[in-house]
Design an enzyme around this catalytic site. Sequence first.
Site, short mmCIF file in Angstrom:
data_model
loop_
_atom_site.label_atom_id
_atom_site.label_comp_id
_atom_site.label_asym_id
_atom_site.label_seq_id
_atom_site.Cartn_x
_atom_site.Cartn_y
_atom_site.Cartn_z
N TRP A 101 16.66 -40.36 -14.33
CA TRP A 101 15.61 -39.73 -13.51
C TRP A 101 15.96 -39.76 -12.04
O TRP A 101 15.68 -38.81 -11.31
CB TRP A 101 14.25 -40.37 -13.79
CG TRP A 101 13.80 -40.15 -15.21
CD1 TRP A 101 13.57 -41.11 -16.15
CD2 TRP A 101 13.54 -38.89 -15.86
NE1 TRP A 101 13.18 -40.52 -17.33
CE2 TRP A 101 13.16 -39.17 -17.18
CE3 TRP A 101 13.60 -37.56 -15.46
CZ2 TRP A 101 12.84 -38.17 -18.11
CZ3 TRP A 101 13.28 -36.57 -16.37
CH2 TRP A 101 12.90 -36.87 -17.67
N ASP A 171 9.35 -43.04 -7.59
CA ASP A 171 8.88 -42.47 -8.85
C ASP A 171 8.42 -43.64 -9.71
O ASP A 171 9.23 -44.48 -10.12
CB ASP A 171 10.04 -41.72 -9.51
CG ASP A 171 9.71 -41.19 -10.91
OD1 ASP A 171 8.61 -41.45 -11.40
OD2 ASP A 171 10.59 -40.51 -11.49
N LYS A 195 2.95 -41.10 -19.19
CA LYS A 195 3.53 -42.35 -19.67
C LYS A 195 2.46 -43.42 -19.81
O LYS A 195 2.40 -44.13 -20.79
CB LYS A 195 4.63 -42.83 -18.71
CG LYS A 195 5.69 -41.78 -18.38
CD LYS A 195 6.62 -41.46 -19.56
CE LYS A 195 7.34 -40.14 -19.41
NZ LYS A 195 8.33 -40.07 -18.36
C1 LIG Z 1 9.24 -39.01 -17.86
C2 LIG Z 1 9.74 -39.27 -16.52
C3 LIG Z 1 10.00 -38.22 -15.61
C4 LIG Z 1 9.84 -36.76 -15.98
O1 LIG Z 1 8.52 -36.45 -16.13
P1 LIG Z 1 8.03 -34.95 -16.37
O2 LIG Z 1 6.57 -35.05 -16.14
O3 LIG Z 1 8.41 -34.60 -17.77
O4 LIG Z 1 8.71 -34.09 -15.38
C5 LIG Z 1 10.45 -38.56 -14.35
N1 LIG Z 1 10.63 -39.83 -13.99
C6 LIG Z 1 10.39 -40.85 -14.83
C7 LIG Z 1 10.60 -42.25 -14.36
C8 LIG Z 1 9.95 -40.60 -16.11
O5 LIG Z 1 9.71 -41.63 -16.95
#
Ligand SMILES: *Cc1c(COP(=O)(O)O)cnc(C)c1O
Length: 360
Positions: A101, A171, A195
């Site tokens: 990511w 993030d 998540k």
């Molecule tokens: C799942 C995830 C993403 C991507 O998320 P989307 O909403 O599918 O774009 C980005 N960063 C992390 C840490 C993730 O777990």
Amino acid sequence: MSRVYNFSAGPAVLPEEVLKEAAAEMLDYNGSGMSVMEMSHRSKSYQEIIETAEADIRELMGIPDNYKVLFLQGGASQQFAMIPMNLMKNKEADYIITGQWAKKAAAEAEKYGKVNRVASSADKTFSYIPDCSDLPISENADYVYICENNTIYGTKYKTLPNTKGKTLVADVSSCFLSEPVDVSKYGVIYGGVQKNIGPAGVVIVIIREDLIREDVLPGTPTMLTYKTHADANSLYNTPPAYGIYICGKVFKWLKKQGGLSAMKEKNEKKAKILYDYLDESKLFKGTVVKEDRSLMNVPFVTGNEELDAKFVKEAKEAGFENLKGHRTVGGMRASIYNAMPIEGVEALVAFMRKFEKENL
Ligand SMILES: *Cc1c(COP(=O)(O)O)cnc(C)c1O
């Protein structure tokens, strides 16, 4: 009806209480005679839903007044572009690469400016967090970027990097609201909610006000400008209204659980059950260095791909869903987010013990 134990990394398990409440309100939300899905986002009912959601996340995280909370669309991945478009004044930023990511975010930012990859754990398949106490932070960097919890590899920063005064952007998709945070240490905290908070389609951005600017990179679309959404309190256009409503219910649920300190305690307890077993098992082993283990995503392997596949298959038959590891890592991964009950982890470990006995 029968519910499984869902160890998916995302979209992931939600509190049963929240799902039941949403089901009960499906046809008639609070006497309105309609579902939240059918409701104008300009209505009084909806205004109350989004305002309460914001107030509750502010309370849960202790978000200071000089930060805005934005409920946006496009998932976490859209932020990979939105962050450089809005924050790259000097057209330069530092990225710490701790997995897929962060890698993707850095590659996207490179479309808009210079990206310095100031640290990485790629040398050991991202099984650790690099020492970030004294990095070569660039003088011109507009921000330092991290992925705080690495969903795929199962690592988590236990201390934030020393950014040497630069703005920290994080993030937190897979550790959102899993433990208390000091928001004031960040310029931007953001995460896709699928998540740990709600249904896919919503991304929450917590951003310090001085970073919300008019002079974004030329060509930045209106919809990708933080100021557009900040000025309109996330109601510039139709927001992902139903998703935000569910997030709001999860915030209420978290408050009822005792808030983020209580969640941290529960999450530590759950993770310990699984990690303790992995440490003593002769068949399974964790793939991450102990100091950097995530409380949310727990990858593990047997060291034998056929046996891994057999485990995933038998686990599924026994009611443990989505234990297959990420396609880039293999093995297994148990995601044990806020809404995974301790009983789910205990049952999984009991199943693993039985499998170990039968297969060693
Ligand atoms: C799942 C995830 C993403 C991507 O998320 P989307 O909403 O599918 O774009 C980005 N960063 C992390 C840490 C993730 O777990």
